[in-house]
Design a protein around this motif. Structure first.
Motif, PDB file in Angstrom:
ATOM      1  N   MET B   1      29.763  -2.707  13.969  1.00 24.34           N
ATOM      2  CA  MET B   1      29.548  -2.152  15.309  1.00 24.34           C
ATOM      3  C   MET B   1      29.413  -0.635  15.237  1.00 24.34           C
ATOM      4  N   ASN B   2      28.372  -0.092  15.852  1.00 25.06           N
ATOM      5  CA  ASN B   2      28.206   1.360  15.831  1.00 25.06           C
ATOM      6  C   ASN B   2      28.245   1.919  17.249  1.00 25.06           C
ATOM      7  N   VAL B   3      28.029   3.233  17.377  1.00 27.54           N
ATOM      8  CA  VAL B   3      28.145   3.872  18.693  1.00 27.54           C
ATOM      9  C   VAL B   3      27.225   3.234  19.727  1.00 27.54           C
ATOM     10  N   ARG B   6      28.513  -0.095  20.850  1.00 26.45           N
ATOM     11  CA  ARG B   6      29.720   0.124  21.658  1.00 26.45           C
ATOM     12  C   ARG B   6      29.339   0.578  23.064  1.00 26.45           C
ATOM     13  N   LYS B   9      27.941  -2.325  24.975  1.00 21.11           N
ATOM     14  CA  LYS B   9      29.044  -3.200  25.337  1.00 21.11           C
ATOM     15  C   LYS B   9      29.828  -2.621  26.522  1.00 21.11           C
ATOM     16  N   ASN B  10      30.033  -1.305  26.469  1.00 21.64           N
ATOM     17  CA  ASN B  10      30.770  -0.640  27.551  1.00 21.64           C
ATOM     18  C   ASN B  10      30.043  -0.717  28.890  1.00 21.64           C
ATOM     19  N   ILE B 328      39.843   8.403  21.113  1.00 22.78           N
ATOM     20  CA  ILE B 328      38.761   8.389  20.117  1.00 22.78           C
ATOM     21  C   ILE B 328      38.732   9.715  19.363  1.00 22.78           C
ATOM     22  N   LYS B 329      38.879  10.815  20.120  1.00 25.40           N
ATOM     23  CA  LYS B 329      38.868  12.124  19.451  1.00 25.40           C
ATOM     24  C   LYS B 329      40.106  12.287  18.567  1.00 25.40           C
ATOM     25  N   GLY B 332      39.855  10.804  15.214  1.00 26.91           N
ATOM     26  CA  GLY B 332      38.824  11.380  14.351  1.00 26.91           C
ATOM     27  C   GLY B 332      37.390  11.181  14.809  1.00 26.91           C
ATOM     28  N   GLY B 333      37.198  10.722  16.042  1.00 29.71           N
ATOM     29  CA  GLY B 333      35.830  10.579  16.548  1.00 29.71           C
ATOM     30  C   GLY B 333      35.266  11.948  16.897  1.00 29.71           C
ATOM     31  N   THR B 334      34.048  12.217  16.460  1.00 28.96           N
ATOM     32  CA  THR B 334      33.450  13.520  16.748  1.00 28.96           C
ATOM     33  C   THR B 334      32.895  13.530  18.172  1.00 28.96           C
ATOM     34  N   LYS B 337      29.715  11.634  18.405  1.00 27.92           N
ATOM     35  CA  LYS B 337      29.820  10.170  18.473  1.00 27.92           C
ATOM     36  C   LYS B 337      30.213   9.700  19.865  1.00 27.92           C
TER      37      LYS B 337
END
Ligand SMILES: Nc1ncnc2c1ncn2[C@@H]1O[C@H](COP(=O)(O)OP(=O)(O)OP(=O)(O)O)[C@@H](O)[C@H]1O
Ligand SMILES: [Mg+2]
Lengths: 222, 454
Positions: B1-3, B6, B9-10, B328-329, B332-334, B337
């Motif tokens: 699953m990638n951004v 996601r 899906k959201n 998410i941040k 480690g989510g940038t 992303k």
């Protein structure tokens, strides 16, 4: 090695300046399991957010393996959070729209693991914390608090962090489940040689850790 | 699953809300497409009407409308000025007159009817109408029936009498030379049959004997009851030498019509009313023009509404998921992303909304265009009525213009690839606006948000 020197954090609030942390000095050796206790509002969460690079200190330095993380650029701090830090929160903070497995895989994605390898690693992590294959496919709302916290521990461990920061990880759990979670963190710190810093209100649990820091009005009490 | 997955899906995370947003967006996108179609169809019609409009300019004395009104005829000096105006290639001058029963041996073929009788009562200066409330029905009945007049048109070009702008249709005999001074005439079909006149026979008018050169028909009962004579003949015999009641001037090209109208206005001043066919066409498409601008306003309005809908929806979603973004941040989510995930969510909503909206637009654009056009034509029907009556008494010359109005409702709506592409473009713009602003918010959410307890 985690070294905090003269750490001060103050917030601007409508009623004036609030000093949440004042001249905090602590040092924790790699692989040590330390706990922080203190009254509500004493600055425990603020300290953890500084250590986890969620927020920047007003002054002072935080050195993790000789690197001052508070001086890093925003994007370097993101990388630091992804690879070096594992967070465990009181409210678990799993992504509600994703299954337990996907939550762990998300951390692996941010840690830079190739997409083909993520699932295997996530399953292995979830098995280690005792999540059944059926539970792995459930969304967080379909898991008990204890199960959710175990998933969040698996997520925190995903990228082999050097430090796990846990903010009242057992706060929402009954004492038996809380002990189980703590034992789990404890054994992991032994096995992976991970430094663990956990905030707790439970003196029993604090007593079992290697070291305990007491915060009082933003200062380390001795 | 990638951004991206996601984000998709959201987009369906809360189906009810997403459904409502998609529906609102679809309606505004549907409106954008159908209004663009309406606009382009109406504009095409306007262009068509304008491009087929002739280059004629009608100059009539100020204050004269048909046989009604006051004012003085145009003088020969004024006609000379018209002829000398640059870009005017040819002119047709006309002088209208009426023959009473004392002026001619012809029997009018028109009966007055109610309309004529009401006009005639002004002329019969009857002293019996002393009551301020006008004549009673008894008085009206006792009054001698007013006699209708026969209309004479003196013209340099008999073809100008034709109602459809084409050549005058001569059923027998030949047309007359409008520039002669001979006592010749063309008789309307009805007048000729009423008086049993055929080509070669004579009748008297103005005390002179006229020869019937030809019989014409226009399909208009009023005009088919009239007489056409050379201009100079009517001018001399009616005692109005050099005078004309209207001039039709032909301009060399459509682009010079406005310039010619302006120079005529400056030379003739307020002595004459000047109307060009181009102006008439413009007036007749005025209602279409207003539909066109209404449609444009709707397009802009719908685009803004669509952008606001997706913008507010995304801002709402971002605010609601503040903590989740913090999580998410924190793990480690940038920024990139998180933004990419929300943009993909906004795009999913927009794409689904636009597929539904464009389908809706394709379906409703036809009925929408025709209902817009017909409702506006109904509301302007009163002004068209006035335009038609001007084609009545004495208004021969305007005959050709009225055709314009009749088929204005026949606007065919068609979805051109261009219009469709513009709609898709606007939709894309909406999606960009809907994503860009929330992204800005996302970038400002601190990872420390994760520690905040609600
Ligand atoms: N963003 C902020 N703005 C202003 N003041 C803040 C902010 N975050 C924390 N504080 C203040 O800093 C102090 C320390 O807060 P902190 O959350 O660290 O306490 P804590 O020890 O974690 O308490 P608890 O045990 O209740 O979680 C408090 O007085 C709090 O009001
Ligand atoms: Mg706290």
């Amino acid at each position: 090695m985690l070294e905090v020197k003269n750490l001060t954090k103050s917030f601007e609030s409508p009623s004036g300046k609030v000093t949440a942390l004042e001249n905090v000095n602590i040092s924790i050796k790699t692989g040590e399991f330390a706990s922080i206790i203190g009254k509500s509002g004493s600055g425990k969460s603020t300290l953890l957010s500084m250590l986890g690079a969620l927020d920047t200190p007003t002054s002072g330095s935080i050195k993790v393996d000789e690197v001052d993380i508070s001086k890093l650029s925003a994007s370097k701090q993101t990388v630091y959070r992804a690879k070096k830090i594992g967070f465990v929160f009181q409210q678990y903070n799993l992504i509600p729209n994703l299954s337990a497995l996907e939550n762990v895989m998300l951390a692996l994605e941010f840690g830079g693991m190739a997409s083909g390898k993520r699932k295997k690693r996530a399953v292995q992590l979830l098995e280690e914390v005792g999540i059944t294959p059926d539970e792995m496919l459930r969304r967080p709302t379909r898991l008990s608090g204890g199960q959710q916290q175990r998933v969040s521990i698996a997520r925190a461990l995903a990228n082999h962090p050097s430090i796990i920061l846990a903010d009242e990880p057992t706060g929402n759990l009954d004492s038996k489940t809380g002990k189980m979670i703590f034992d789990m963190l404890h054994s992991l710190s032994r096995k992976e040689n991970t430094t663990i810093l956990a905030v707790t209100h439970d003196m029993d649990i604090a007593g079992k850790t290697d070291r305990t820091f007491t915060l009082k009005d933003g200062k380390i009490a001795v | 699953m990638n951004v991206v997955t996601r984000g998709i899906k959201n987009a369906f995370r809360s189906p009810m809300r997403s459904g409502a947003i998609i529906l609102m967006l679809a309606i505004s996108i549907g409106l954008i497409l159908s209004m663009l179609v309406a606009r382009s169809s109406v504009n095409a019609k306007i262009d068509q009407v304008k491009s087929t409009a002739g280059t004629n300019i009608t100059i009539s004395p100020a204050g004269v409308f048909g046989f009604a009104g006051g004012g003085n005829n145009l003088t020969s000096t004024q006609v000379d000025q018209i002829v000398k105006t640059s870009h005017i290639t040819s002119t047709t001058a006309t002088l209208n007159d009426q023959l009473a029963s004392t002026d001619t041996n012809l029997t009018p073929s028109l009966t007055l009817g109610n309309f004529g009788a009401r006009q005639a009562r002004f002329e019969s200066n009857n002293s019996s109408s002393s009551t301020s409330n006008g004549p009673t029905s008894a008085e009206l009945a006792s009054r001698p029936a007013p006699t209708p007049h026969t209309t004479v048109t003196g013209t340099t070009n008999p073809n100008s009498i034709s109602t459809n702008g084409a050549k005058l249709s001569i059923t027998s005999g030949a047309t007359i030379d409008g520039n002669s001074t001979a006592y010749v005439a063309l008789l309307g079909k009805d007048l000729a049959s009423k008086n049993n006149l055929i080509v070669g026979k004579t009748f008297t008018a103005y005390g002179k004997t006229f020869t019937v050169n030809g019989i014409y028909t226009t399909g208009n009962t009023f005009q088919d009851s009239g007489i056409i004579m050379p201009l100079a003949t009517v001018q001399n015999l009616s005692g109005q030498p050099g005078q004309v009641s209207s001039v039709i001037a032909k301009v060399d090209s459509g682009s010079n019509v406005n310039a010619s109208v302006n120079s005529l206005k400056s030379t003739l001043g307020n002595k004459a009313d000047i109307v060009s066919q181009a102006q008439q066409a413009e007036d007749s498409v005025a209602s279409l023009q207003s539909i066109s601008s209404l449609a444009l306003a709707s397009v802009i309005g719908s685009a803004i509404a669509g952008a606001i809908i997706i913008l507010l929806a995304m801002i709402m979603i971002v605010r609601e998921r503040r903590k989740e973004i913090g999580v998410i941040k924190a793990i480690g989510g940038t920024n990139k992303k998180v933004m990419a995930q929300f943009i993909s969510e906004a795009l999913t909503i927009t794409v689904v909304g636009s597929i539904i909206g464009l389908t809706l637009g394709v379906l409703v654009s036809g009925p929408m265009t025709s209902s817009l056009v017909s409702s506006s034509q109904n509301s302007s029907s009163s002004s068209q009525l006035i335009a038609r009556t001007s084609g009545g008494p004495g208004g021969f010359i305007r005959g050709g213009f009225n055709r314009v109005g009749s088929n204005l409702t026949q606007v065919t709506s068609s979805i051109t690839p261009q219009v469709f592409a513009i709609s898709v473009g606007i939709t894309l713009l909406i999606a960009i606006v809907g994503s860009a602003v929330p992204s800005w918010f996302i970038a400002r959410i601190s990872p420390a948000e994760v520690l905040r307890t609600e």
